[in-house]
Design an enzyme around this catalytic site. Structure first.
Site: not given
Length: 423
Positions: A119, A211-213
């Site tokens: 993404y 979300f990424d972390t």
């Protein structure tokens, strides 16, 4: 899903063929699915997708897809996405009714049939020259996750001092609170192998910017191989991200994940097994699992016991000798300490074995008593100490005794034995 032209030729598997070849075009499913999550981006969406499509067409040797993940936009983003999907074969538009970058990525990645999922942010702040180095280690099987990093050596970043300060502080907080080793958690430029994503995504709770972390922390704890790519990155001055709200949400996410790791609610052992990684601790027959959780609970009980012990020692010192005060205070707290560790640290329930546990706990108590009494005896042999020196001696001896107590409780007193109920 995007319409795919059927092919009767044998399917090539680039995940097992590291070197790019022309035969990769024979695959019937995309190797790479690049998701562009958007919210009210009707102006920037088309230029971004066209530029990304042109770059992939020229540089990526395998079949690819670009998925626009529109999460509850209220402007003309949906219409622009649908037009692009109708115009360009490799573009697909997915529309979600609820807002949230994490929710959009989770939904699209979970449903994608591509073997590598990526993404990037719609503003294309990250130079697309880093895309090939990002996905190559995943296609070859060298790594499980790849992240663009603005803080890695070799990265070139153009942004204001405020964002630079916030970014570095955030990653420092992650290093201190969650003991991460990757350098940049929030760069909007990441990729993951689909088989790894299928195992991790069900355990990622955040639906927004954290979300990424959360995904990366779970991946690292589960033993996933994370590859970092230094990127050229130029800040978008028109970014709609609310920095304060995002920072607060991220800190709440850090606290939640930290609690999950400490309490064992996040099944790291299960995830490591699913990814084929070795367990965090060796499996010893008869020894309870969950060393980290046991250490945390033992430490909490130990702190309470130590405070109670020191209070009793000080109160009794006026009536008893130093050795007498030490004996009574240690004995009084040892029984409560053993009972608390039996129930909360090692999960032993029921009355069966309770007497034996207390007896063996008293033997452990005797060894700890020998350490603290020995420290006091040595102190009085060397000098004529005051109250402060005595207190320092028993504190130091108790620290050593605590280590000895934990090892003996874990590996002797509360070893799993047949007919004992543990959890």
């Amino acid at each position: 899903m995007t319409h795919e032209s059927p092919s009767e030729a044998p399917e090539a598997d680039p995940m097992t063929t590291p070197s790019p070849t022309a035969t990769a075009t024979l695959t019937t499913t995309p190797v790479l699915d690049v998701v562009v999550p958007v919210y009210n981006e009707e102006r920037d969406l088309a230029p971004c997708v066209r530029k990304l499509h042109a770059d992939l067409t020229q540089t990526f040797p395998y079949r690819f897809r670009i998925t626009i993940a529109n999460n509850a936009s209220t402007d003309g983003t949906r219409a622009v996405a649908d037009e692009l999907a109708a115009e360009i074969e490799e573009v697909e538009a997915v529309h979600l009714d609820q807002k949230g970058r994490g929710r959009a990525l989770n939904a699209v990645w979970s449903a994608s049939d591509a073997k590598v999922l990526a993404y990037m942010d719609v503003d294309l702040s990250t130079d697309l020259a880093a895309l090939a180095p990002l996905v190559a280690p995943l296609i070859s099987g060298h790594s499980d996750i790849a992240i663009g990093s603005r803080l890695a050596r070799g990265a070139r970043v153009v942004r204001g001092p405020k964002r630079e300060f916030i970014s570095r502080c955030y990653n420092l907080i992650l290093r201190g609170a969650l003991a991460i080793r990757f350098s940049d958690a929030q760069c909007g430029f990441k990729a993951i192998r689909a088989d790894v994503a299928r195992r991790l995504l069900p355990h990622v709770e955040d639906t927004g910017w954290f979300f990424d972390t959360e995904l990366l922390v779970l991946a690292e704890r589960a033993g996933a191989r994370i590859h970092e790519v230094p990127v050229d990155w130029v800040d978008d001055p028109d970014s709609r991200v609310d920095i304060v709200a995002t920072a607060v949400a991220d800190l709440k996410g850090v606290a939640r994940v930290g609690r999950g790791l400490l309490t064992g609610r996040i099944p790291i052992g299960e995830l490591r097994a699913q990814l084929g990684r070795a367990p965090l601790e060796p499996t010893t027959p008869g020894v309870p699992k969950g060393l980290f959780r046991q250490l945390v609970r033992f430490a909490a009980i130990g702190i309470a016991s130590t405070l109670a012990y020191l209070l009793l020692f000080v109160l009794l010192r006026g009536t008893f000798t130093a050795q007498g005060a030490n004996l009574v205070a240690l004995l009084a707290t040892a029984i409560a300490n053993t009972a608390a560790n039996r129930r909360f640290t090692f999960g032993v329930r029921g009355r069966h074995g309770a007497g034996r546990h207390q007896f063996e706990g008293l033997i452990v108590f005797g060894l700890c008593l020998a350490l603290t009494s020995g420290a006091l005896a040595l102190l009085h042999h060397v000098t004529d100490p005051g109250g402060g020196a005595e207190l320092a001696a028993v504190v130091g001896a108790n620290l050593l005794a605590t280590v000895v107590r934990f090892l003996l409780l874990r590996n002797w007193v509360f070893r799993n034995r047949p007919q004992e109920s543990t959890s």
